[in-house]
Design an enzyme around this catalytic site. Sequence first.
Site, PDB file in Angstrom:
ATOM      1  N   SER A  57     -30.487  13.871  19.977  1.00  0.00           N
ATOM      2  CA  SER A  57     -29.773  13.179  18.900  1.00  0.00           C
ATOM      3  C   SER A  57     -28.823  14.140  18.203  1.00  0.00           C
ATOM      4  CB  SER A  57     -30.769  12.624  17.883  1.00  0.00           C
ATOM      5  OG  SER A  57     -30.089  12.190  16.720  1.00  0.00           O
ATOM      6  N   HIS A  91     -27.706  10.907  22.330  1.00  0.00           N
ATOM      7  CA  HIS A  91     -28.119   9.825  21.443  1.00  0.00           C
ATOM      8  C   HIS A  91     -27.283   9.885  20.169  1.00  0.00           C
ATOM      9  CE1 HIS A  91     -31.111   6.785  20.259  1.00  0.00           C
ATOM     10  NE2 HIS A  91     -31.033   7.301  19.037  1.00  0.00           N
ATOM     11  N   ASP A  96     -26.551   8.320  16.625  1.00  0.00           N
ATOM     12  CA  ASP A  96     -27.118   7.488  15.565  1.00  0.00           C
ATOM     13  C   ASP A  96     -26.013   6.962  14.666  1.00  0.00           C
ATOM     14  OD1 ASP A  96     -30.095   7.820  15.914  1.00  0.00           O
ATOM     15  OD2 ASP A  96     -29.521   9.927  15.771  1.00  0.00           O
ATOM     16  N   MET A 118     -25.271   4.730  11.495  1.00  0.00           N
ATOM     17  CA  MET A 118     -25.925   4.161  10.311  1.00  0.00           C
ATOM     18  C   MET A 118     -24.867   3.707   9.312  1.00  0.00           C
ATOM     19  SD  MET A 118     -28.897   7.013   9.712  1.00  0.00           S
ATOM     20  CE  MET A 118     -29.682   7.856  11.095  1.00  0.00           C
ATOM     21  N   HIS A 133     -27.371   4.248  19.178  1.00  0.00           N
ATOM     22  CA  HIS A 133     -28.450   3.564  18.465  1.00  0.00           C
ATOM     23  C   HIS A 133     -27.850   3.041  17.168  1.00  0.00           C
ATOM     24  CE1 HIS A 133     -32.542   3.968  16.166  1.00  0.00           C
ATOM     25  NE2 HIS A 133     -32.156   2.713  16.301  1.00  0.00           N
ATOM     26  N   MET A 139     -28.054   1.483  13.873  1.00  0.00           N
ATOM     27  CA  MET A 139     -28.888   1.145  12.718  1.00  0.00           C
ATOM     28  C   MET A 139     -27.970   0.540  11.672  1.00  0.00           C
ATOM     29  SD  MET A 139     -31.329   4.522  12.792  1.00  0.00           S
ATOM     30  CE  MET A 139     -30.157   5.484  13.779  1.00  0.00           C
ATOM     31  N   MET A 199     -39.281   2.674  17.654  1.00  0.00           N
ATOM     32  CA  MET A 199     -39.124   3.746  16.681  1.00  0.00           C
ATOM     33  C   MET A 199     -40.482   4.350  16.337  1.00  0.00           C
ATOM     34  SD  MET A 199     -35.927   4.178  16.066  1.00  0.00           S
ATOM     35  CE  MET A 199     -36.096   5.291  14.659  1.00  0.00           C
ATOM     36  N   ASP A 248     -38.071   7.267  19.584  1.00  0.00           N
ATOM     37  CA  ASP A 248     -37.133   8.017  18.745  1.00  0.00           C
ATOM     38  C   ASP A 248     -37.820   8.365  17.436  1.00  0.00           C
ATOM     39  OD1 ASP A 248     -35.041   9.022  17.264  1.00  0.00           O
ATOM     40  OD2 ASP A 248     -33.820   7.209  17.331  1.00  0.00           O
TER      41      ASP A 248
END
Length: 226
Positions: free
Chosen positions: A9, A32, A34, A36, A65, A67, A136, A174
């Site tokens: 990540s 990965h 993230d 957000m 990913h 979120m 998760m 994760d």
Amino acid sequence: MTQCCINPSILSADFVNLEGELHRISNADAVHVDVMDNHFVPNLTLGLPVVQRIQAVSPVPLDAHLMIADADRWAPGFADAGLASVTFHAEASIAPIKLARELRSRGSKAGMALRPATPVEPYLDMLSELDMLLIMTVEPGFGGQAFLDVTLPKIRRARAAIDGSGIGVAIQVDGGITEETITRAAEAGANIFVAGSAVYGADDPAAAIDRLRDEGTRSLRQASAE
């Protein structure tokens, strides 16, 4: 399923020098990313324009990913950017089957994520629509959290359902993945592991990836033989 994949990540990377940080993990299976939005989770990271630039310079495929709230609206744009895999949260999608199909139709693998307290059972009937299920193992939103062992039974139930169906769906975990916790997660049935601090916190991130892959592969093979 005994192939162990390590997806570091970049949430734990140096954001000032992301291109250099990507090349430090060129032996990873994927990066990965993230994303957000400060709505679905209480943190704000990267938007689509930055992810597009990462996609342009990354030596390995991107595994996004998301979120973010309103995943049905925003997730397809990440598939259009050419990402190898796009994962949305079940809790943020009104029509997850439709969204998974749309991601696949745009050339990305479709992943669906579940928060630690979200049960897997309501989604087992849609496994054939997915390429990956992300369970998760911490609450989404921040890196550096400790692995939640309470999620292990859910991983086992998901693996049993996938194996029983004969569908080749990967299970990604994760949160809090280290050389110690990867063993427990792999034995429970996960085969794709997101690691942030364990990789970028090491003096040699590439060597840390190799160690994690070795531990995960050993545990997967042991679980498969039992």
